[in-house]
Scaffold this motif. Structure first.
Motif, short mmCIF file in Angstrom:
data_model
loop_
_atom_site.label_atom_id
_atom_site.label_comp_id
_atom_site.label_asym_id
_atom_site.label_seq_id
_atom_site.Cartn_x
_atom_site.Cartn_y
_atom_site.Cartn_z
N LEU A 158 24.25 111.98 71.78
CA LEU A 158 23.73 111.45 70.51
C LEU A 158 24.72 110.51 70.02
O LEU A 158 24.33 109.61 69.02
CB LEU A 158 23.71 112.51 69.23
N LEU A 159 25.83 110.13 70.72
CA LEU A 159 26.72 108.94 70.18
C LEU A 159 26.11 107.53 70.85
O LEU A 159 26.39 106.51 70.24
CB LEU A 159 28.26 108.92 70.82
N ASP A 160 25.03 107.72 71.46
CA ASP A 160 24.37 106.55 72.07
C ASP A 160 22.90 106.27 71.11
O ASP A 160 22.15 105.32 71.50
CB ASP A 160 23.72 106.71 73.51
N THR A 206 23.24 109.61 62.42
CA THR A 206 23.31 110.45 63.64
C THR A 206 24.47 110.56 64.11
O THR A 206 25.24 111.46 64.47
CB THR A 206 21.96 110.19 64.59
N ILE A 207 25.00 109.09 64.67
CA ILE A 207 26.10 109.06 65.37
C ILE A 207 27.45 109.62 64.37
O ILE A 207 28.32 110.19 65.06
CB ILE A 207 26.49 107.58 65.60
N ARG A 237 27.40 111.84 62.01
CA ARG A 237 27.52 113.18 61.90
C ARG A 237 27.90 113.96 63.30
O ARG A 237 28.51 115.03 63.36
CB ARG A 237 26.07 113.87 61.46
N SER A 238 27.54 113.28 64.30
CA SER A 238 27.70 113.90 65.90
C SER A 238 29.49 113.88 65.91
O SER A 238 29.99 114.72 66.40
CB SER A 238 27.29 113.09 66.82
N LEU A 239 29.83 112.52 65.45
CA LEU A 239 31.43 112.45 65.56
C LEU A 239 31.97 113.50 64.56
O LEU A 239 33.18 114.32 65.19
CB LEU A 239 31.76 111.05 64.93
N ARG A 240 31.61 113.99 63.54
CA ARG A 240 32.03 114.95 62.74
C ARG A 240 32.22 116.26 63.60
O ARG A 240 32.93 117.10 63.18
CB ARG A 240 31.48 115.05 61.54
N VAL A 241 30.96 116.54 64.12
CA VAL A 241 30.78 117.65 64.75
C VAL A 241 31.85 117.68 65.88
O VAL A 241 32.83 118.86 66.04
CB VAL A 241 29.41 117.95 65.28
#
Length: 232
Positions: A174-176, A182-183, A185-189
């Protein structure tokens, strides 16, 4: 109760009764309290506010009820999951995730089918915190039909929290995504997922992200992940 605390609570109660509700002033006041040792009187003030007609006042109440764990707060959070305001819903869902009671699953399941992907994301995360077999089945069923990337972050992170290590690759993918929130929040996860087994994979993916033309907010979130990786 010390005099300073009493004065702050009195001011908060006064602001809540005023129309329109001044969220900024109320937040500044409440941030002057030690919320990890929040006085029980504050709980009562906030509970009295959950039916306020002002959306900002209800958001404020639910945002800070998170610091309490009574049955009254739990019941208030169940009610909040059906509020017309999305922020109230999300704050309520976070409370339910923090309390992690099996009894909240029917309400979280309903929220998981909400039209707003932000609500679905929060609902998925809180279902993961409940952590039962039923909770996991709810998430897996929703994953089969979920199309929104932001909502998927919540499902992936919840399933990863429940022990499905394969979800880490999905979060990294999802970093892409084209949607910057979205990116972020994905980084925070990913920041919360770091361990010795996956740190190199997360580091490599985060560095690759930083090499792209990305918004400042994404860059800042990525740098926080790298900073944490240095400390691990």
């Amino acid at each position: 109760m010390i005099e300073e605390t009493k004065n702050i609570l009195d001011e908060i109660q006064t602001i809540i009764q005023q129309k329109p509700f001044d969220y900024g002033t109320a937040k500044d006041l409440i941030d002057g309290l030690d919320l990890e040792k929040a006085p029980i009187e504050l709980e009562g003030i906030l509970l009295d506010c959950i039916n306020n007609e002002d959306n900002d006042a209800r958001v404020f109440a639910y945002e800070y009820l998170y610091y309490f764990g009574s049955e009254a707060v739990f019941q208030a959070a169940l009610i909040g999951t059906t509020d017309d305001d999305d922020l109230v819903q999300m704050c309520s869902i976070e409370i339910l995730g923090n309390l992690a009671k099996v009894e909240s699953l029917p309400y979280l399941k309903k929220a998981l089918g909400d039209n707003n992907p932000n609500v679905r994301c929060f609902a998925a995360e809180s279902i993961g915190f409940v952590g039962t077999d039923e909770a996991k089945k709810m998430l897996e069923k929703q994953l089969d039909k979920e199309t929104d990337s932001f909502a998927k972050v919540g499902i992936y992170s919840a399933l990863h929290f429940l022990g499905d290590e394969a979800m880490l690759s999905n979060i990294i993918a999802l970093l892409d995504d084209s949607y910057h929130l979205t990116i972020i929040r994905s980084l925070r996860v990913l920041e919360d997922c770091i361990n010795q087994a996956n740190k190199e994979m997360i580091k490599s993916s985060t560095k690759n992200l930083l090499e792209r033309d990305i918004p400042i907010s994404v860059k800042e979130a990525a740098e926080i992940v790298l900073e944490k990786l240095k400390r691990e």
